[in-house]
Write a protein that holds these residues in place. Structure first.
Motif, short mmCIF file in Angstrom:
data_model
loop_
_atom_site.label_atom_id
_atom_site.label_comp_id
_atom_site.label_asym_id
_atom_site.label_seq_id
_atom_site.Cartn_x
_atom_site.Cartn_y
_atom_site.Cartn_z
N ALA A 1 0.81 -1.22 0.00
CA ALA A 1 0.00 0.00 0.00
C ALA A 1 0.84 1.26 0.00
CB ALA A 1 -0.93 0.00 1.22
N GLY A 2 2.08 1.19 0.47
CA GLY A 2 2.96 2.34 0.51
C GLY A 2 4.38 1.88 0.66
N TYR A 3 5.32 2.81 0.46
CA TYR A 3 6.74 2.45 0.41
C TYR A 3 7.57 3.43 1.23
CZ TYR A 3 5.63 -0.68 -3.47
OH TYR A 3 5.11 -1.68 -4.23
N GLY A 4 8.52 2.88 2.01
CA GLY A 4 9.47 3.69 2.75
C GLY A 4 10.88 3.44 2.24
N PHE A 5 11.48 4.46 1.65
CA PHE A 5 12.85 4.37 1.13
C PHE A 5 13.76 5.11 2.11
CE2 PHE A 5 9.99 3.79 -2.35
CZ PHE A 5 10.60 2.87 -3.19
N ILE A 6 14.57 4.34 2.84
CA ILE A 6 15.33 4.90 3.95
C ILE A 6 16.82 4.91 3.61
CG2 ILE A 6 15.68 4.81 6.44
CD1 ILE A 6 12.71 5.04 5.54
N VAL A 7 17.47 6.04 3.85
CA VAL A 7 18.90 6.27 3.59
C VAL A 7 19.34 5.69 2.25
CG1 VAL A 7 19.51 6.55 6.01
CG2 VAL A 7 19.67 4.27 4.99
N GLY B 1 3.60 7.20 -9.14
CA GLY B 1 2.72 6.04 -9.09
C GLY B 1 1.50 6.33 -8.24
N ALA B 2 0.74 5.28 -7.96
CA ALA B 2 -0.47 5.43 -7.16
C ALA B 2 -0.19 5.23 -5.68
CB ALA B 2 -1.52 4.42 -7.62
N GLU B 3 0.94 4.60 -5.34
CA GLU B 3 1.25 4.28 -3.95
C GLU B 3 2.17 5.34 -3.37
OE1 GLU B 3 0.14 0.90 -6.34
OE2 GLU B 3 1.94 2.15 -6.50
N PRO B 4 1.88 5.86 -2.17
CA PRO B 4 2.71 6.90 -1.57
C PRO B 4 4.15 6.44 -1.34
CG PRO B 4 0.61 6.74 -0.44
CD PRO B 4 0.68 5.56 -1.36
N VAL B 5 5.07 7.37 -1.52
CA VAL B 5 6.51 7.11 -1.35
C VAL B 5 7.06 8.09 -0.31
CG1 VAL B 5 8.77 7.31 -2.48
CG2 VAL B 5 6.86 6.19 -3.67
N PHE B 6 7.71 7.53 0.71
CA PHE B 6 8.32 8.34 1.76
C PHE B 6 9.82 8.05 1.76
CE2 PHE B 6 6.53 10.40 5.79
CZ PHE B 6 7.62 11.25 5.94
N GLN B 7 10.63 9.08 1.61
CA GLN B 7 12.09 8.95 1.62
C GLN B 7 12.65 9.68 2.84
OE1 GLN B 7 14.29 11.03 -1.46
NE2 GLN B 7 15.81 9.40 -1.58
N VAL B 8 13.41 8.96 3.65
CA VAL B 8 14.07 9.55 4.82
C VAL B 8 15.58 9.38 4.63
CG1 VAL B 8 14.39 9.50 7.31
CG2 VAL B 8 12.12 9.03 6.33
N LEU B 9 16.31 10.49 4.64
CA LEU B 9 17.74 10.46 4.41
C LEU B 9 18.49 11.02 5.61
CD1 LEU B 9 17.93 11.79 0.73
CD2 LEU B 9 17.90 9.43 1.51
N SER B 10 19.64 10.43 5.90
CA SER B 10 20.55 11.01 6.87
C SER B 10 21.37 12.10 6.18
CB SER B 10 21.48 9.93 7.43
OG SER B 10 22.44 9.55 6.45
N GLU B 11 22.13 12.85 6.98
CA GLU B 11 23.01 13.85 6.39
C GLU B 11 23.99 13.22 5.41
OE1 GLU B 11 26.74 16.60 7.74
OE2 GLU B 11 25.12 16.41 9.22
N THR B 12 24.45 12.02 5.73
CA THR B 12 25.39 11.32 4.85
C THR B 12 24.86 11.22 3.43
OG1 THR B 12 26.02 9.95 6.75
CG2 THR B 12 26.75 9.21 4.57
N ASP B 13 23.57 10.96 3.30
CA ASP B 13 22.97 10.62 2.01
C ASP B 13 22.61 11.85 1.18
OD1 ASP B 13 22.77 7.78 2.88
OD2 ASP B 13 21.35 8.65 4.30
N HIS C 1 3.24 8.40 9.79
CA HIS C 1 2.65 9.26 8.76
C HIS C 1 2.29 8.45 7.52
CE1 HIS C 1 3.10 13.15 10.63
NE2 HIS C 1 4.38 12.94 10.88
N LEU C 2 3.13 7.51 7.13
CA LEU C 2 2.87 6.71 5.93
C LEU C 2 1.60 5.90 6.10
CD1 LEU C 2 3.81 5.86 3.13
CD2 LEU C 2 5.37 4.21 4.19
N VAL C 3 1.38 5.38 7.29
CA VAL C 3 0.14 4.63 7.55
C VAL C 3 -1.08 5.53 7.38
CG1 VAL C 3 -1.19 3.42 9.33
CG2 VAL C 3 1.25 2.95 9.09
N ARG C 4 -1.04 6.72 7.95
CA ARG C 4 -2.17 7.65 7.81
C ARG C 4 -2.35 8.08 6.36
NH1 ARG C 4 -0.23 9.32 12.99
NH2 ARG C 4 1.22 10.82 12.07
N TRP C 5 -1.25 8.24 5.66
CA TRP C 5 -1.27 8.61 4.24
C TRP C 5 -2.02 7.56 3.43
CZ3 TRP C 5 4.01 9.97 1.52
CH2 TRP C 5 3.78 10.85 0.46
#
Length: 455
Positions: A242-248, A256-268, A336-340
């Motif tokens: 239902a949704g995607y989390g792309f981390i670091v 697309g139709a499915e929400p995308v959440f990207q969380v990056l550290s300072e490194t990235d 947040h992704l769940v609520r999204w």
């Protein structure tokens, strides 16, 4: 002669119209994901002799040492098997119906009353040469009632498992008998794992729990693999997540139709050029955070001792392992992704890390990067935490951690009460903004109260 001619024209027009209306649906048709077979739980859930002849005397690789039972959780492992299609990184199908068998690691509430209905399905990371549950956050996962499932989708991880415990993992294969050794089957395997969780038939990896929301998450290299899946493969197959989390790591460019959440550290964050937030895309950048920071290193060290014979030691250019808790921001992002997904409520936006005109990151007088999501460890600092480092092996991913000397601390904080008050103010701001959960803010407060800063 007129009527038959008119009838023929009408029939031909009807045929053309039907073809025109059918063509878009046919062109846009997405193929269903094959249903895999799930077997388990596999005996042997307590670490013992992994090389024992009896399967029940073995245990899951990287089994968590976290006291799951005390938090009402269980850890189980399952075999996942079936036939998978192969895809290259450009989205071309290179194989169909290739037999495979791999494993799922499941950590879930033992009781349905504790389950929040959401399953975090992680594409296990294999950059180190073995399966790594890089996004397993024991405290937040058990506190918030998620189920977590790790999927072994790639050859490197599965090959290491086979050698680590032939008894437990010797029959695993994600290469079609070494025909597809560049992870062509991984995309379909990961999708089938999601289908087995979202719509189980026969053995369910969740036992009696029923998932209402199934999210795909991946860190670093796994995020890159998921990016290929989302951009190239998913448009051709039916969705299961239902949704995607792309981390670091990277994130899709396709809308697309499915929400995308990207969380990056300072490194990235390496360039001021960024994709814009949209109704279906969010990008957060965590100031001072490292791609692979202190929290993960501390958690994994005893597991590496147990399962690999020792934890690696690194010689980096700067003292490694930023202590900025990126996992706190990731936990907020999942909520947040769940609520999204469930309500259509998009997450809040976040300020980006600031760059100088010459393309370098802007820093204050203490060396801390400007901008980004600023947790209290950065906004009310007691040390220099950055996302940068250099040296051997993975050092460039560890960031830095250099505690301030007493003179610097005395100059920043005249009293302990004043220091604690500033921590509270920053954390309240971040909770209200949606970047931090109250329970993690409470942990920060307890740590501040225990410290000697300003005394």
């Amino acid at each position: 002669m007129t009527r038959p001619w008119r009838r023929a024209v009408l029939v031909a027009a009807g045929l053309v119209a039907s073809l025109l209306t059918a063509a878009p649906a046919q062109a846009g048709a997405r193929e269903p994901i094959s249903r895999p077979t799930v077997r388990g739980p596999i005996p042997g859930s307590v670490p013992g002799d992994r090389l024992a002849a009896d399967l029940a005397d073995t245990y899951p690789f990287f089994s968590t040492p976290f006291d799951l039972a005390r938090h009402g959780y269980v850890e189980q492992e399952f075999y996942l098997s079936g036939v998978a299609d192969g895809w290259d990184t450009t989205g071309n199908r290179v194989a169909t119906d290739v037999p495979y068998q791999t494993r799922l690691v499941v950590r879930r509430p033992a009781n349905a009353q504790k389950f929040n209905g959401t399953v975090l399905v992680e594409w296990q990371n294999v950059t180190a040469g073995y399966d790594l549950d890089a996004l397993w956050n024991a405290e937040a996962t058990t506190r918030d009632g998620y189920a977590w499932v790790g999927v072994s989708a790639q050859r490197v991880g599965v090959d290491q498992l086979r050698g680590w415990s032939p008894t437990r993992y010797g029959a695993l294969d994600v290469t079609g008998g070494r025909q597809f050794v560049t992870d062509e089957l991984s995309y379909d395997i990961f999708a089938q794992a999601g289908k087995a969780i979202a719509d189980p038939r026969g053995v369910s990896p969740l036992g009696r729990l029923k998932a209402t929301t199934v999210l795909a998450i991946g860190a670093s290299q796994s995020a890159s693999r998921m990016t290929v899946y989302y951009d190239r493969v998913l448009p051709q197959v039916q969705p299961v997540y239902a949704g995607y989390g792309f981390i670091v790591g990277s994130a899709p460019t396709r809308v697309g139709a499915e929400p995308v959440f990207q969380v990056l550290s300072e490194t990235d964050v390496r360039t001021p050029v960024r994709p814009a937030d949209t109704d279906l895309f969010r990008r957060w950048e965590v100031a001072g955070g490292a791609h692979s920071g202190y929290n993960g290193q501390v958690y994994r060290a005893p597991i590496q001792e147990r399962d690999l014979g020792g934890a690696p030691v690194y010689t980096c250019a700067q003292p490694p392992f930023s202590r900025v808790p990126v996992q706190h921001v990731t936990a907020a992002a999942y909520a947040h992704l769940v609520r999204w997904v469930r309500r259509g409520t998009p997450p809040p936006t976040a300020p980006p890390i600031v760059f100088n005109p010459d393309g370098t990151k802007a820093r204050d007088a203490l060396g801390l990067v400007r901008g980004g999501i600023r947790l209290s460890q950065v906004d009310v600092p007691t040390a220099l935490n950055t996302g940068d480092n250099a040296g051997e092996s993975f050092c460039l991913l560890f960031g830095t951690y250099q505690p301030f000397d007493e003179a610097t601390l005395d100059g920043l904080y005249r009293t302990h009460v004043g220091y604690v008050a500033r921590v509270v103010a920053t954390d309240v701001h971040n909770v209200v903004a949606g970047y931090l959960q109250p329970a993690d803010a409470a942990d920060n407060l307890r740590a501040a109260l225990r410290s000697d800063v300003g005394r």
